[in-house]
Scaffold this motif. Sequence first.
Motif, PDB file in Angstrom:
ATOM      1  N   GLY A  98      81.650  24.276 -96.519  1.00 19.80           N
ATOM      2  CA  GLY A  98      80.281  24.115 -96.039  1.00 19.80           C
ATOM      3  C   GLY A  98      79.295  24.873 -96.911  1.00 19.80           C
ATOM      4  O   GLY A  98      79.677  25.718 -97.724  1.00 19.80           O
ATOM      5  N   VAL A 143      82.150  24.702 -87.647  1.00 20.87           N
ATOM      6  CA  VAL A 143      81.983  24.739 -89.106  1.00 20.87           C
ATOM      7  C   VAL A 143      83.356  24.832 -89.767  1.00 20.87           C
ATOM      8  O   VAL A 143      84.174  25.667 -89.375  1.00 20.87           O
ATOM      9  N   VAL A 179      77.886  20.060 -94.340  1.00 18.04           N
ATOM     10  CA  VAL A 179      79.299  19.766 -94.620  1.00 18.04           C
ATOM     11  C   VAL A 179      79.432  18.301 -95.017  1.00 18.04           C
ATOM     12  O   VAL A 179      78.589  17.473 -94.667  1.00 18.04           O
ATOM     13  N   LEU A 222      79.771  28.446 -84.704  1.00 19.53           N
ATOM     14  CA  LEU A 222      80.563  28.528 -85.935  1.00 19.53           C
ATOM     15  C   LEU A 222      81.943  27.896 -85.788  1.00 19.53           C
ATOM     16  O   LEU A 222      82.588  27.579 -86.791  1.00 19.53           O
ATOM     17  N   ILE A 236      75.148  21.122 -89.472  1.00 20.90           N
ATOM     18  CA  ILE A 236      75.573  21.789 -88.243  1.00 20.90           C
ATOM     19  C   ILE A 236      74.630  22.953 -87.965  1.00 20.90           C
ATOM     20  O   ILE A 236      74.524  23.896 -88.757  1.00 20.90           O
ATOM     21  N   VAL A 245      74.600  24.718 -91.499  1.00 23.60           N
ATOM     22  CA  VAL A 245      75.625  24.546 -92.525  1.00 23.60           C
ATOM     23  C   VAL A 245      75.748  23.067 -92.830  1.00 23.60           C
ATOM     24  O   VAL A 245      75.939  22.253 -91.923  1.00 23.60           O
TER      25      VAL A 245
END
Length: 220
Positions: free
Chosen positions: A197, A192, A220, A189, A8, A218
């Motif tokens: 993450g 997220v 995940v 964000l 992300i 990030v």
Amino acid sequence: MSTPRRLIDVSHTVEHGMITYKGLPAPVICDWMSREQSRSKYSPGTEFNIGRIDMVANTGTYIDSPFHRYESGKDLSELPLESVADIDCVVVRIDPGATVIDTIPLARREVDGRAVLFNTGWDRHWRTDAYFEGHPHLTERAAEWLVKSGAVIVGIDSFNIDSISTGERPVHSVLLGRDIPIVEHMCGLDAVPSQGGRLTAVPVKVKGFGTFPVRAFVAV
């Protein structure tokens, strides 16, 4: 069977003429050697572009190293990769309309050894005049709590992690004074997960620099 990893992007795109911080110059992005110019240097059908960018370090989504605040602090080239790459992270959701972040609704065990990212939603104002006025920010008390709780790196999707109502910058002073890098002007964000993450926000390894843009993401 393992679950595929998803990345992300939580950084803004740097563009020619973009203002990140009022009073600082916008980046100038141009060709040093255009494709047309390169044709005289290479074989027919082979061409290249070499770009040039002139910008201040505080452009787009960027990271602050201790040297940004303290002359004797670590500069970008001295940041351990462990402090800026592949770090387990937690996202703190801030209520819309909240400006002052004085307490953090997490247990210390949830923060210890992790990146802490503040999702204020302020990135919705990016590239507008509203972005520069009344932004959400942390307090010195919140910064002290993050230090005592063992945060490794702290990020926010706002104009500044500090209030700019005075010339003091207590959050920068507290975090950078304890070798905790800061990432400002993040975005996205809300996509997220609150936990699980892994943040990466690695700058170019520049000697004698305290701040530089990052391609933060990030996993995940």
